[in-house]
Design a protein around this motif. Structure first.
Motif, short mmCIF file in Angstrom:
data_model
loop_
_atom_site.label_atom_id
_atom_site.label_comp_id
_atom_site.label_asym_id
_atom_site.label_seq_id
_atom_site.Cartn_x
_atom_site.Cartn_y
_atom_site.Cartn_z
N ASN A 185 -6.06 4.58 10.03
CA ASN A 185 -4.79 4.18 9.54
C ASN A 185 -3.58 4.49 10.48
O ASN A 185 -2.39 4.16 10.12
CB ASN A 185 -4.55 5.27 8.15
CG ASN A 185 -4.49 6.66 8.44
OD1 ASN A 185 -4.64 7.04 9.60
ND2 ASN A 185 -4.14 7.18 7.61
N ASN A 209 -10.29 3.76 7.41
CA ASN A 209 -10.89 5.00 7.15
C ASN A 209 -9.64 6.13 7.46
O ASN A 209 -9.19 5.96 8.74
CB ASN A 209 -12.08 5.38 7.55
CG ASN A 209 -12.36 7.02 7.65
OD1 ASN A 209 -12.17 7.68 8.76
ND2 ASN A 209 -12.51 7.59 6.68
N ASP A 262 -5.62 9.51 1.18
CA ASP A 262 -5.93 8.46 0.21
C ASP A 262 -4.61 8.49 -0.42
O ASP A 262 -4.43 8.11 -1.72
CB ASP A 262 -6.79 9.12 -0.66
CG ASP A 262 -7.46 7.99 -1.44
OD1 ASP A 262 -7.44 6.84 -1.07
OD2 ASP A 262 -8.19 8.14 -2.60
N GLU A 301 -1.00 5.67 -1.00
CA GLU A 301 -0.59 4.33 -1.34
C GLU A 301 -0.58 3.68 0.19
O GLU A 301 -0.78 2.20 0.06
CB GLU A 301 0.77 4.29 -1.93
CG GLU A 301 0.70 4.07 -3.40
CD GLU A 301 2.10 4.27 -4.16
OE1 GLU A 301 2.91 3.58 -3.61
OE2 GLU A 301 2.30 5.03 -5.10
N ASP A 349 -2.04 3.96 2.90
CA ASP A 349 -3.44 3.77 3.40
C ASP A 349 -3.92 2.36 2.69
O ASP A 349 -4.33 1.35 3.57
CB ASP A 349 -4.30 4.69 3.05
CG ASP A 349 -4.09 5.87 3.66
OD1 ASP A 349 -3.41 6.07 5.02
OD2 ASP A 349 -4.35 7.11 3.33
N HIS A 350 -3.87 2.02 1.33
CA HIS A 350 -4.35 0.88 0.83
C HIS A 350 -3.49 -0.23 0.80
O HIS A 350 -3.90 -1.49 1.13
CB HIS A 350 -4.53 1.46 -0.96
CG HIS A 350 -5.50 2.11 -1.06
ND1 HIS A 350 -6.86 2.14 -1.03
CD2 HIS A 350 -5.55 3.66 -1.09
CE1 HIS A 350 -7.64 3.16 -1.26
NE2 HIS A 350 -6.73 4.16 -1.11
N ALA A 360 -4.46 -1.70 4.07
CA ALA A 360 -5.65 -2.86 3.87
C ALA A 360 -5.10 -4.06 3.37
O ALA A 360 -5.68 -4.99 3.89
CB ALA A 360 -6.88 -2.01 3.02
N ALA A 361 -4.25 -4.09 2.41
CA ALA A 361 -3.94 -5.18 1.83
C ALA A 361 -3.12 -5.92 2.68
O ALA A 361 -3.51 -7.43 2.92
CB ALA A 361 -3.13 -4.95 0.54
N ARG A 386 -11.43 -3.18 3.28
CA ARG A 386 -11.26 -1.91 2.27
C ARG A 386 -10.61 -0.76 2.96
O ARG A 386 -11.13 -0.59 4.23
CB ARG A 386 -12.81 -1.80 1.87
CG ARG A 386 -13.01 -2.82 0.82
CD ARG A 386 -14.16 -2.45 0.58
NE ARG A 386 -15.40 -3.01 1.42
CZ ARG A 386 -16.70 -2.68 1.47
NH1 ARG A 386 -17.11 -1.79 0.57
NH2 ARG A 386 -17.44 -2.71 2.66
N TYR A 387 -10.15 0.15 2.32
CA TYR A 387 -9.85 1.47 2.75
C TYR A 387 -10.54 2.57 1.97
O TYR A 387 -10.67 2.56 0.72
CB TYR A 387 -8.37 1.89 2.44
CG TYR A 387 -8.03 3.26 2.96
CD1 TYR A 387 -7.67 3.51 4.40
CD2 TYR A 387 -8.16 4.32 2.22
CE1 TYR A 387 -7.41 4.70 4.72
CE2 TYR A 387 -8.00 5.60 2.70
CZ TYR A 387 -7.59 5.56 3.93
OH TYR A 387 -7.21 6.99 4.43
N ILE A 388 -11.58 3.35 2.76
CA ILE A 388 -12.25 4.24 2.18
C ILE A 388 -11.95 5.66 2.93
O ILE A 388 -12.01 5.97 4.12
CB ILE A 388 -13.75 4.04 2.48
CG1 ILE A 388 -14.07 2.50 1.83
CG2 ILE A 388 -14.71 4.99 1.85
CD1 ILE A 388 -15.92 2.22 2.11
N GLN A 389 -11.42 6.68 1.88
CA GLN A 389 -11.04 7.89 2.15
C GLN A 389 -12.59 8.65 2.74
O GLN A 389 -13.38 8.60 1.86
CB GLN A 389 -10.48 8.51 1.22
CG GLN A 389 -9.85 10.03 1.20
CD GLN A 389 -10.86 11.01 1.02
OE1 GLN A 389 -11.72 11.09 0.57
NE2 GLN A 389 -10.58 12.16 1.67
#
Ligand code: NAD
Length: 257
Positions: free
Chosen positions: A14, A35, A39, A41, A43-44, A47-48, A59-62
């Motif tokens: 990130n 990753n 976790d 906003e 971070d996601h 990814a978007a 995808r973002y995976i914590q």
């Protein structure tokens, strides 16, 4: 180079080098798993943004890379891993007789042990898919040392050694395992060291960068995250299929000294 259809997992992505490598892999067509241990906003949203700009799935995976079970869970949750980039890393600088034990343990866990766990979990997936690329982000400190960086230098030398071992274990399979050894790259990890070094040496920001940080980097320039991303994409290419168990330095000549 098209990596379309491949899934790349980049640990600690990130920010900094991991994020730069993730961008280049996405631009080369790979689906990406970002990753970190957070976790948020942001971070996601990252990814978007990457998905929207490159057209691949992101995808973002914590997962906390200081914990072995999280490292393995990251790979399991991703469900597929053709390209594994072990990048998560932290730094702490202190003389060895004053080195905090918790910092030693955290650096060894995040910078070294995590790669053991992710590689152990990812290799069966690569074997099932009949193709795999492992890129470990070591450092010039995986090949040389500096004072006050005992844990970091130990972890980075360790990852170079583990890279060679995994390359030998996979040598007759369509899987490669290599390490990239960056010199100084101006990322948040390095930026955070500037104020303390300015105080320690009573120097301006410019002098710290030129005379302390880049002192051993003969080019006198930082390497960039885009250059590291390009190197990672090259290691995933067909041209690099016989490159395994080695290190590629991106250090402006540091290790030639
Ligand atoms: P950075 O601080 O910008 O990025 C580190 C990344 O690791 C971040 O995404 C952070 O969230 C993640 N991370 C930290 N702890 C984690 C944990 N417990 N679980 C999951 N993720 C975690 O630093 P960077 O400079 O981009 O460093 C990335 C890698 O490159 C590290 O392994 C570092 O040792 C290596 N490296 C950096 C330089 C440099 O000059 N910046 C030079 C050589 C090697």
């Amino acid at each position: 180079m098209s990596l379309t259809g491949k899934t790349a997992i980049v640990t600690g992505s990130n920010s900094g080098i991991g994020l730069g490598i993730a961008w280049e892999l996405a631009r080369a067509g790979a689906d990406v798993v970002l990753n970190s241990f957070t976790d948020s906003e942001e971070d996601h949203a990252l990814a978007a943004e990457m998905a929207a700009e490159t057209g691949v799935s992101v995808r973002y995976i914590q997962a906390d890379m200081s914990k072995g079970e999280d490292c393995r869970a990251l790979i399991e949750k991703a469900g597929r891993c053709d390209i594994l980039v072990n990048n998560a890393g932290i730094q702490h600088v202190a003389p060895i007789d004053d080195f905090p034990v918790d910092k030693w343990n955290a650096i060894i866990a995040i910078n070294l042990n995590s790669a053991f766990h992710t590689m152990a979990a990812a290799l069966p997936m690569m074997r099932a898919a009949g193709w795999g690329r492992i890129v470990n982000i070591a450092s010039a400190h995986g090949l040389t040392a500096s004072p006050y960086k005992a844990a970091y230098v130990a972890a980075k030398h360790g990852i170079v050694g583990m890279t060679k071992t995994v390359a030998l274990e996979t040598a007759q399979e369509p899987i490669t395992c290599n390490a990239i050894c960056p010199g100084y790259v101006l990322t948040p990890l390095v930026e955070a060291q500037i104020p303390d070094t300015m105080k320690e040496y009573n120097m301006s920001r410019e002098d710290v960068i030129k005379n302390v940080m880049l002192e051993r980097q003969p080019s006198k320039e930082f390497a960039t995250v885009e250059q590291l991303g390009g190197t990672a994409v090259f290691l995933c290419s067909d041209a690099a299929a016989q490159i395994t168990g080695t290190t590629i330095s991106v250090d402006g000549g540091w290790t030639a000294l």
